[in-house]
Design a protein around this motif. Structure first.
Motif, PDB file in Angstrom:
ATOM      1  N   ILE A 176      -6.813  -3.456   3.678  1.00  0.00           N
ATOM      2  CA  ILE A 176      -6.706  -2.673   4.913  1.00  0.00           C
ATOM      3  C   ILE A 176      -5.278  -2.144   5.095  1.00  0.00           C
ATOM      4  CG2 ILE A 176      -6.785  -2.811   7.434  1.00  0.00           C
ATOM      5  CD1 ILE A 176      -9.101  -4.779   7.143  1.00  0.00           C
ATOM      6  N   SER A 177      -4.292  -2.988   4.803  1.00  0.00           N
ATOM      7  CA  SER A 177      -2.891  -2.581   4.951  1.00  0.00           C
ATOM      8  C   SER A 177      -2.543  -1.438   4.018  1.00  0.00           C
ATOM      9  CB  SER A 177      -1.974  -3.782   4.673  1.00  0.00           C
ATOM     10  OG  SER A 177      -2.199  -4.826   5.586  1.00  0.00           O
ATOM     11  N   PHE A 178      -3.013  -1.515   2.776  1.00  0.00           N
ATOM     12  CA  PHE A 178      -2.742  -0.450   1.814  1.00  0.00           C
ATOM     13  C   PHE A 178      -3.400   0.863   2.251  1.00  0.00           C
ATOM     14  CE2 PHE A 178      -1.777  -3.099  -2.253  1.00  0.00           C
ATOM     15  CZ  PHE A 178      -0.589  -3.517  -1.648  1.00  0.00           C
ATOM     16  N   VAL A 179      -4.630   0.776   2.764  1.00  0.00           N
ATOM     17  CA  VAL A 179      -5.327   1.977   3.232  1.00  0.00           C
ATOM     18  C   VAL A 179      -4.576   2.603   4.405  1.00  0.00           C
ATOM     19  CG1 VAL A 179      -7.437   2.829   4.331  1.00  0.00           C
ATOM     20  CG2 VAL A 179      -7.585   1.228   2.413  1.00  0.00           C
ATOM     21  N   LEU A 180      -4.145   1.755   5.355  1.00  0.00           N
ATOM     22  CA  LEU A 180      -3.407   2.264   6.518  1.00  0.00           C
ATOM     23  C   LEU A 180      -2.084   2.899   6.100  1.00  0.00           C
ATOM     24  CD1 LEU A 180      -4.004  -0.586   9.136  1.00  0.00           C
ATOM     25  CD2 LEU A 180      -4.964   1.725   9.151  1.00  0.00           C
ATOM     26  N   LEU A 181      -1.363   2.247   5.179  1.00  0.00           N
ATOM     27  CA  LEU A 181      -0.099   2.812   4.712  1.00  0.00           C
ATOM     28  C   LEU A 181      -0.328   4.146   4.001  1.00  0.00           C
ATOM     29  CD1 LEU A 181       1.843  -0.316   3.370  1.00  0.00           C
ATOM     30  CD2 LEU A 181       2.531   1.183   5.235  1.00  0.00           C
ATOM     31  N   GLY A 182      -1.361   4.190   3.165  1.00  0.00           N
ATOM     32  CA  GLY A 182      -1.664   5.424   2.450  1.00  0.00           C
ATOM     33  C   GLY A 182      -1.986   6.564   3.400  1.00  0.00           C
ATOM     34  N   ASN A 183      -2.793   6.304   4.423  1.00  0.00           N
ATOM     35  CA  ASN A 183      -3.153   7.334   5.395  1.00  0.00           C
ATOM     36  C   ASN A 183      -1.953   7.766   6.228  1.00  0.00           C
ATOM     37  OD1 ASN A 183      -5.837   7.494   4.647  1.00  0.00           O
ATOM     38  ND2 ASN A 183      -6.492   5.907   6.086  1.00  0.00           N
ATOM     39  N   THR A 184      -1.083   6.792   6.554  1.00  0.00           N
ATOM     40  CA  THR A 184       0.117   7.111   7.328  1.00  0.00           C
ATOM     41  C   THR A 184       1.018   8.074   6.562  1.00  0.00           C
ATOM     42  OG1 THR A 184       0.089   4.967   8.454  1.00  0.00           O
ATOM     43  CG2 THR A 184       2.180   6.136   8.405  1.00  0.00           C
ATOM     44  N   VAL A 185       1.254   7.777   5.291  1.00  0.00           N
ATOM     45  CA  VAL A 185       2.096   8.653   4.463  1.00  0.00           C
ATOM     46  C   VAL A 185       1.419  10.003   4.258  1.00  0.00           C
ATOM     47  CG1 VAL A 185       3.108   8.942   2.171  1.00  0.00           C
ATOM     48  CG2 VAL A 185       3.209   6.719   3.292  1.00  0.00           C
ATOM     49  N   ARG A 186       0.125   9.984   4.062  1.00  0.00           N
ATOM     50  CA  ARG A 186      -0.624  11.233   3.842  1.00  0.00           C
ATOM     51  C   ARG A 186      -0.512  12.155   5.052  1.00  0.00           C
ATOM     52  NH1 ARG A 186      -5.980  12.559   4.916  1.00  0.00           N
ATOM     53  NH2 ARG A 186      -6.895  14.139   3.522  1.00  0.00           N
ATOM     54  N   LEU A 187      -0.635  11.600   6.250  1.00  0.00           N
ATOM     55  CA  LEU A 187      -0.511  12.409   7.467  1.00  0.00           C
ATOM     56  C   LEU A 187       0.908  12.940   7.642  1.00  0.00           C
ATOM     57  CD1 LEU A 187      -2.655  10.250   9.944  1.00  0.00           C
ATOM     58  CD2 LEU A 187      -3.241  12.474   8.960  1.00  0.00           C
TER      59      LEU A 187
END
Length: 287
Positions: free
Chosen positions: A171-182
């Protein structure tokens, strides 16, 4: 436009810091629980009673032999006089034992602290039989049922802890990935402009990587400060909780937060920008 980009940068940094804080806190809790589990596993004591009038040299040799066994964490010698002098033992009788009996009837013994390897019941049974065959040993006793229950409960707890930790890591990796993507998405106009004037892929990616390094470092530091603040808050509210007793673990978690923040920020940025650069200009808004 600059204000929008700055706001996006700030939001992504704060979001990244919160994700790192949650990840670090959960990691700290898991490591602490596993450490406590190990201590509980090694808290079961076996009593090995010795024959009367066993020579000191023979007793020391026997202690060395028992200490070398793989299921043993520690061996402590308890003399019959120490047992008789124990207040808890004496309190169980209404009269003085030494006045009631002419001689001390208690045997010398070893308190054998079992290691975490004692979880296997078959190995424990074989170990007990081996101890009983040793010259100088008169009796062996240990809480077999309690030992089995302790290891069974701790095994289930460890399985749940690892499962929970794995889910939170994903979950943390997904959230970090989406944060950087945005965050990268907010720069789509700048990326489009650089592509139109013929900038190379590395020329476009390089400033984003530099910015992501600083962002990951800042997020890691903020997460570390939040983590330390929570620990000292727990120490203040929970008298038995001592941060100073786990300085090494706290330092490792803080260092991991900062390093992970930098590494993941740069890695996700590289992937996101590379994907954005490789897209056609007319599809850039679909990113």
């Amino acid at each position: 436009m600059k204000g929008k980009i700055l706001r996006s940068y700030t939001i992504s940094t704060v979001s990244m810091a919160l994700v790192l804080f949650i990840l670090g806190t959960i990691s700290y809790a898991i490591i602490s629980l596993l450490s406590t589990s190990q201590q509980v596993r090694e808290g079961v004591v076996m009593i090995v009673e010795l024959e009367d009038d066993l020579a000191e040299g023979k007793r020391d040799s026997l202690q060395t032999v028992i200490s070398a066994k793989p299921l043993v964490a520690a061996v402590d010698f308890i003399s019959k006089d120490e047992k008789l002098a124990d207040e808890d033992f004496r309190r169980a009788f209404e009269v003085e034992v030494k006045d009631l009996l002419a001689d001390n009837p208690l045997p010398d013994s070893f308190d054998v602290t079992l290691s975490s390897a004692a979880a296997n019941a078959a190995d424990m049974d074989a170990f007990v039989q081996e101890l009983k065959q040793l010259e100088g040993v008169s009796y062996v006793s240990y809480p077999a049922h309690l030992l089995e229950q302790v290891h069974s409960v701790l095994d289930v707890m460890q399985l749940l802890i690892f499962a929970f930790g794995g889910v939170m890591l994903i979950i943390s990796f997904v959230l970090l990935g989406n944060t950087v993507r945005l965050s990268i998405f907010s720069h789509r106009e700048a990326i489009k402009t650089m592509k139109l004037v013929g900038a190379t892929k590395w020329f476009i990616i390089k400033p984003f990587l530099g910015r992501s390094l600083l962002q990951g470092l800042l997020a890691g530091v903020v997460a570390a400060l939040l983590f330390v603040g929570v620990l000292f808050g727990l120490q203040y509210s929970l008298p038995g909780f001592e941060v100073t007793a786990q300085v090494k673990l706290v330092a490792i978690v803080i260092g991991a937060m900062v390093v992970l923040g930098v590494v993941l920020s740069m890695l996700f940025t590289l992937v996101a920008v590379n994907k954005c650069v490789n897209m056609r200009s007319n599809n850039l808004y679909l990113y």
